[in-house]
Design a protein around this motif. Structure first.
Motif, short mmCIF file in Angstrom:
data_model
loop_
_atom_site.label_atom_id
_atom_site.label_comp_id
_atom_site.label_asym_id
_atom_site.label_seq_id
_atom_site.Cartn_x
_atom_site.Cartn_y
_atom_site.Cartn_z
N LEU A 92 9.38 18.30 6.03
CA LEU A 92 8.96 18.10 7.50
C LEU A 92 8.88 16.21 7.53
O LEU A 92 9.05 15.85 8.71
CB LEU A 92 8.02 19.23 7.68
N GLU A 93 8.22 16.13 6.88
CA GLU A 93 7.96 14.37 6.97
C GLU A 93 8.26 14.20 5.08
O GLU A 93 7.65 13.89 3.98
CB GLU A 93 6.49 14.06 6.48
N PRO A 94 9.96 13.34 5.27
CA PRO A 94 9.84 12.87 4.45
C PRO A 94 9.74 11.86 3.32
O PRO A 94 9.68 11.50 2.28
CB PRO A 94 11.65 12.04 4.11
N GLU A 95 8.50 10.77 4.06
CA GLU A 95 7.69 9.76 3.23
C GLU A 95 6.27 9.80 2.73
O GLU A 95 6.25 8.70 2.98
CB GLU A 95 8.42 8.32 4.45
N HIS A 96 5.95 11.22 3.18
CA HIS A 96 4.86 11.63 3.13
C HIS A 96 4.82 11.21 1.66
O HIS A 96 4.67 12.52 0.67
CB HIS A 96 4.82 13.07 3.47
N SER A 97 3.54 10.15 1.42
CA SER A 97 3.13 9.74 0.00
C SER A 97 2.35 10.34 -0.93
O SER A 97 2.49 10.45 -1.76
CB SER A 97 2.27 8.53 0.62
N ASP A 98 1.46 11.05 -0.11
CA ASP A 98 1.21 12.18 -0.71
C ASP A 98 1.84 13.55 -1.36
O ASP A 98 1.88 14.11 -3.22
CB ASP A 98 0.05 12.96 -0.29
N LEU A 99 2.72 14.13 -0.86
CA LEU A 99 4.19 14.82 -0.85
C LEU A 99 4.74 14.17 -1.84
O LEU A 99 4.96 15.20 -3.36
CB LEU A 99 4.15 15.25 -0.35
N LEU A 100 5.07 13.02 -2.17
CA LEU A 100 6.04 12.55 -2.75
C LEU A 100 5.09 11.88 -4.65
O LEU A 100 6.56 12.46 -5.18
CB LEU A 100 6.24 11.23 -2.48
N TYR A 101 3.89 11.48 -3.92
CA TYR A 101 3.48 11.57 -5.24
C TYR A 101 2.93 12.49 -6.07
O TYR A 101 3.56 13.32 -7.34
CB TYR A 101 1.22 11.07 -5.07
N LEU A 102 3.30 13.99 -5.54
CA LEU A 102 3.05 15.34 -6.10
C LEU A 102 4.55 15.35 -6.17
O LEU A 102 4.64 16.16 -7.74
CB LEU A 102 2.29 16.61 -5.01
N GLN A 103 5.38 15.22 -5.92
CA GLN A 103 6.91 15.67 -6.28
C GLN A 103 7.10 14.84 -7.53
O GLN A 103 7.53 15.22 -9.13
CB GLN A 103 7.70 15.24 -5.39
N LYS A 104 6.69 13.67 -7.46
CA LYS A 104 6.60 13.00 -9.37
C LYS A 104 5.47 13.74 -10.26
O LYS A 104 6.07 13.55 -10.98
CB LYS A 104 6.33 12.00 -9.05
N PRO A 118 -4.04 10.46 -5.91
CA PRO A 118 -2.52 9.98 -4.78
C PRO A 118 -3.33 8.75 -3.80
O PRO A 118 -3.92 8.81 -3.57
CB PRO A 118 -2.76 11.26 -4.39
N PRO A 119 -2.32 8.36 -3.58
CA PRO A 119 -1.99 6.81 -2.57
C PRO A 119 -2.73 8.26 -1.20
O PRO A 119 -2.56 9.17 -0.68
CB PRO A 119 -0.90 6.40 -2.63
N MET A 120 -3.61 7.38 -0.67
CA MET A 120 -3.63 8.08 0.52
C MET A 120 -1.84 7.76 1.53
O MET A 120 -1.42 7.27 1.96
CB MET A 120 -4.75 6.41 1.76
N ALA A 121 -2.25 9.06 2.62
CA ALA A 121 -0.86 9.75 2.94
C ALA A 121 -0.94 8.24 4.42
O ALA A 121 -1.89 7.40 4.62
CB ALA A 121 -1.22 10.83 4.02
N SER A 122 0.38 7.24 4.38
CA SER A 122 0.79 6.54 5.18
C SER A 122 0.85 6.04 6.84
O SER A 122 1.11 6.02 7.56
CB SER A 122 1.68 4.93 5.36
N LYS A 123 0.66 8.26 7.35
CA LYS A 123 1.04 8.20 8.22
C LYS A 123 0.00 9.27 8.84
O LYS A 123 -0.51 10.47 7.76
CB LYS A 123 2.39 8.75 8.93
#
Length: 123
Positions: A92-104, A118-123
């Motif tokens: 849905l949102e490929p650059e979502h920072s919290d999801l990217l953090y969770l994936q990592k 986690p970083p705060m979401a940028s969007k």
């Protein structure tokens, strides 16, 4: 402050921006389930939170619902379910920072995860 609280805070600010501070927000069914899931998380009732997040996603898939459901699955040791939710959110949102953090974090062994906020979401 844990990630669940940050997500709830972000959502609250979003709702206030959407409807203004002087009015009571009118939530659709998906948002109502999401807010109730946040309350269940805060109360420590992750089983109820999962049910409500399932309902929210069924009504309207949302990155924050996927994020919180993935986090609960990860905390419960259900890595495959968590990874699937992370991917669904990133679809849905490929650059979502919290999801990217969770994936990592999901790539790490269970005991080594979530040592940093986690970083705060940028969007």
């Amino acid at each position: 402050m844990n990630s669940h609280v940050l997500g709830a805070a972000f959502f609250t600010v979003f709702l206030l921006a959407l409807v203004g501070c002087g009015e009571k927000p009118v939530l659709d069914e998906a948002a109502t389930s999401f807010v109730e899931a946040q309350e269940a998380i805060e109360a420590g009732d992750t089983a109820k939170a999962l049910e409500l997040l399932d309902d929210s996603i069924a009504k309207r898939p949302d990155v924050w619902s996927y994020y919180h459901r993935a986090k609960i699955h990860s905390d419960n040791g259900d890595d495959e379910l968590a990874k699937a939710d992370v991917q669904a959110g990133l679809d849905l949102e490929p650059e979502h920072s919290d999801l990217l953090y969770l994936q990592k974090e999901m790539k790490k062994p269970q005991k080594a995860r979530f040592r940093k906020a986690p970083p705060m979401a940028s969007k």
